[in-house]
Design an enzyme around this catalytic site. Structure first.
Site, mmCIF file in Angstrom:
data_model
loop_
_atom_site.group_PDB
_atom_site.id
_atom_site.type_symbol
_atom_site.label_atom_id
_atom_site.label_comp_id
_atom_site.label_asym_id
_atom_site.label_seq_id
_atom_site.Cartn_x
_atom_site.Cartn_y
_atom_site.Cartn_z
ATOM 1 N N SER A 144 34.051 28.822 66.260
ATOM 2 C CA SER A 144 33.697 27.414 66.360
ATOM 3 C C SER A 144 34.921 26.603 65.955
ATOM 4 C CB SER A 144 32.524 27.147 65.421
ATOM 5 O OG SER A 144 32.273 25.770 65.331
ATOM 6 N N LYS A 170 33.727 27.814 70.999
ATOM 7 C CA LYS A 170 32.833 26.646 70.926
ATOM 8 C C LYS A 170 33.659 25.506 70.373
ATOM 9 C CE LYS A 170 29.365 25.613 67.334
ATOM 10 N NZ LYS A 170 28.086 26.076 66.743
ATOM 11 N N LYS A 172 33.619 21.489 68.991
ATOM 12 C CA LYS A 172 32.768 20.416 68.492
ATOM 13 C C LYS A 172 33.077 19.153 69.277
ATOM 14 C CE LYS A 172 30.800 22.501 64.959
ATOM 15 N NZ LYS A 172 29.349 22.565 64.763
ATOM 16 N N ASP A 197 29.363 21.749 71.041
ATOM 17 C CA ASP A 197 28.345 21.478 70.013
ATOM 18 C C ASP A 197 28.466 20.034 69.548
ATOM 19 O OD1 ASP A 197 26.535 21.483 67.953
ATOM 20 O OD2 ASP A 197 27.584 22.959 66.709
ATOM 21 N N ASN A 199 26.164 18.491 67.413
ATOM 22 C CA ASN A 199 25.535 18.246 66.102
ATOM 23 C C ASN A 199 24.783 16.900 66.068
ATOM 24 O OD1 ASN A 199 28.143 20.082 64.825
ATOM 25 N ND2 ASN A 199 26.060 20.522 64.126
ATOM 26 N N GLU A 222 25.132 22.389 72.785
ATOM 27 C CA GLU A 222 24.310 22.603 71.598
ATOM 28 C C GLU A 222 23.934 21.264 70.956
ATOM 29 O OE1 GLU A 222 26.348 25.248 68.945
ATOM 30 O OE2 GLU A 222 24.729 25.228 67.493
ATOM 31 N N ASP A 247 19.768 23.784 67.867
ATOM 32 C CA ASP A 247 20.157 24.344 66.571
ATOM 33 C C ASP A 247 19.321 23.608 65.512
ATOM 34 O OD1 ASP A 247 21.394 24.993 64.162
ATOM 35 O OD2 ASP A 247 23.351 24.187 64.663
ATOM 36 N N LYS A 271 19.805 30.572 63.066
ATOM 37 C CA LYS A 271 20.498 30.553 61.766
ATOM 38 C C LYS A 271 19.457 30.822 60.703
ATOM 39 C CE LYS A 271 24.083 27.056 62.510
ATOM 40 N NZ LYS A 271 24.301 25.604 62.413
ATOM 41 N N GLY A 299 26.445 30.073 62.652
ATOM 42 C CA GLY A 299 27.124 30.279 61.374
ATOM 43 C C GLY A 299 27.126 29.005 60.562
HETATM 44 O O1 NPG Z 1 31.460 30.078 62.160
HETATM 45 O O2 NPG Z 1 30.323 29.807 60.351
HETATM 46 C C1 NPG Z 1 30.853 29.368 61.369
HETATM 47 C C2 NPG Z 1 30.739 27.898 61.651
HETATM 48 C C3 NPG Z 1 29.993 27.607 62.883
HETATM 49 O O3 NPG Z 1 30.212 25.429 63.760
HETATM 50 C C4 NPG Z 1 29.644 26.149 62.990
HETATM 51 N N1 NPG Z 1 28.685 25.714 62.186
HETATM 52 O O4 NPG Z 1 26.813 23.020 63.421
HETATM 53 O O5 NPG Z 1 26.711 25.106 63.763
HETATM 54 C C5 NPG Z 1 27.177 24.139 63.156
HETATM 55 C C6 NPG Z 1 28.253 24.341 62.124
HETATM 56 C C7 NPG Z 1 27.864 24.042 60.720
HETATM 57 C C8 NPG Z 1 28.628 24.491 59.694
HETATM 58 C C9 NPG Z 1 26.759 23.341 60.392
HETATM 59 C C10 NPG Z 1 28.305 24.260 58.381
HETATM 60 C C11 NPG Z 1 26.441 23.093 59.084
HETATM 61 C C12 NPG Z 1 27.210 23.569 58.075
#
Ligand code: NPG
Length: 377
Positions: A144, A170, A172, A197, A199, A222, A247, A271, A299
């Site tokens: 990511s 991926k 953001k 992604d 968010n 995402e 997500d 997750k 993750g």
């Molecule tokens: O590889 O652990 C990893 C990070 C992947 O982008 C990632 N996580 O929105 O999915 C998400 C984001 C995230 C990370 C969300 C930390 C919340 C806390």
């Protein structure tokens, strides 16, 4: 073939909770903010048969979800741990049931459940991967990539992850940093497996912009809209040819079933922290697999503890897309386990030792600890 997912009970003697501050190798920027230091809670379940480890994946601020570290710390110490410590013996599957009266706080519950599960499985000499139903011994690794200063620096960052061997990228996105960034990566690297992604950074009013992403042949987009916007996601899904993957909205197996029934999502990011534990995560996997819906393992910048558990989960047969299962070094110069996950030929190995299959590095654990509480029966 029924998969055995029961584990023997443990006699809980206490919980040790620590807040850790672990520096990231580089800042990680999403649509909701920039993280430079990972603040995380590590759980140690003390049982008559030995310790078990878990991780509460909250962040410092409630930006990704309503949970945040000090809220999780408070609810765990004030309510969740005491409720578990009241029981004489506890099987891992009983953790969620015991904690159900307390509304929400899924990340806190997941971290406690993992610690109990790890203790129980270590006592039985059984790996978590086998317990959850893993069918492979290594999983493809996706990375990511946070929002960078410019499209050019994004291309540089992606290029270096591709050189490392990551199997899927991926990126953001957020309003104003979406189409041009995605175009730059596609132009630079051709047909690589690519997804974006958001968010929750958009609303349905942005549907025209989001539809422009269709031309990039992405694996998925995402969580474009808010956590509660299931109906809007269903409307958006009708507009886009790019599959929508939820997500933040998927907080339980029930939420997953509802989102699928509504047509709000056609892929699910699983997750464990977000859904209240690895056992609930397996239920989501099972229902999606039965419905022919692809899932992948998300993750939350886990330490070696959560990373080991994620690799075990991602080894289940329904995880047909590469997950955010990167090597530890993608985020941390130093991890809190003795053998941090590494990338081998674009894959991460599923640990095979008892329980999580990783051992804690007590020196690193101590070094990153900024707060510690011990609760005894
Ligand atoms: O590889 O652990 C990893 C990070 C992947 O982008 C990632 N996580 O929105 O999915 C998400 C984001 C995230 C990370 C969300 C930390 C919340 C806390």
């Amino acid at each position: 073939m029924p998969i055995p997912r029961d584990a023997a009970s443990v006699v809980l003697e206490g919980f040790e909770l620590r807040v850790l501050h672990i520096p990231l190798v580089s800042p990680f920027t999403t649509s909701f903010g920039t993280e430079r230091v990972r603040e995380v809670i590590i759980v140690r379940a003390l049982t008559a048969d030995g310790d078990g480890w878990g991780e509460i994946v909250t962040q410092e601020a409630p930006l990704y979800s309503s949970e945040y570290t000090h809220g999780a710390w408070d609810v765990a110490l004030r309510w969740l741990c005491p409720a578990l410590l009241e029981l004489d013996a506890l099987a891992p599957a009983q953790v969620a049931e015991t904690l159900r009266p307390f509304v929400g706080h899924r990340m806190a519950k997941a971290g406690l459940e993992l610690a109990v599960l790890d203790a129980a499985l270590r006592a039985e000499d059984r790996p978590l991967s086998a317990h959850l139903g893993a069918v492979v011994d290594r999983v493809p690794s996706g990375v990511s990539v946070g929002i960078q200063e410019s499209a050019e620096s994004l291309v540089d960052a992606v290029g270096s992850y591709l050189e490392d061997g990551y199997e899927r990228i991926k990126i953001k996105i957020k309003p104003g940093r979406d189409i041009a960034d995605t175009a730059a990566v596609r132009d630079a690297f051709g047909t690589i497996p690519l997804q974006v992604d958001a968010n929750s950074a958009y609303t349905l009013a942005d549907a025209d912009t989001l539809a422009e992403l269709d031309r990039f042949d992405l694996l998925l987009i995402e969580q474009p809209l808010q956590e509660d916007d299931l109906v809007d996601h269903a409307v958006l899904a009708e507009r886009l040819s790019t599959p929508i993957c939820l997500d933040e909205s998927i907080t339980s197996a029930k939420a997953a079933a509802d989102a699928l029934a509504l047509g709000a999502t056609s892929v699910i990011n699983v997750k464990a922290g977000r859904v209240g534990g690895y056992l609930e995560a397996v239920r989501i996997h099972d229902l999606c697999r039965a419905a022919g819906v692809p899932v992948w393992c998300g993750g939350m910048l886990e330490t070696g503890i959560g990373r080991a558990a994620n690799a075990a989960l991602a080894a289940l047969p329904g995880f047909t897309l590469p997950g955010d299962i990167s090597a530890s070094g993608r985020f941390y110069a130093r991890d809190i386990v003795t053998e941090p996950a590494v990338l081998e030929d674009g894959h991460v190995r599923v640990p095979t030792g008892p329980g999580l299959g990783v051992e804690i590095d007590p020196v690193a654990l101590e070094e990153f600890t900024v707060a510690r509480e011990l609760l005894h029966r």
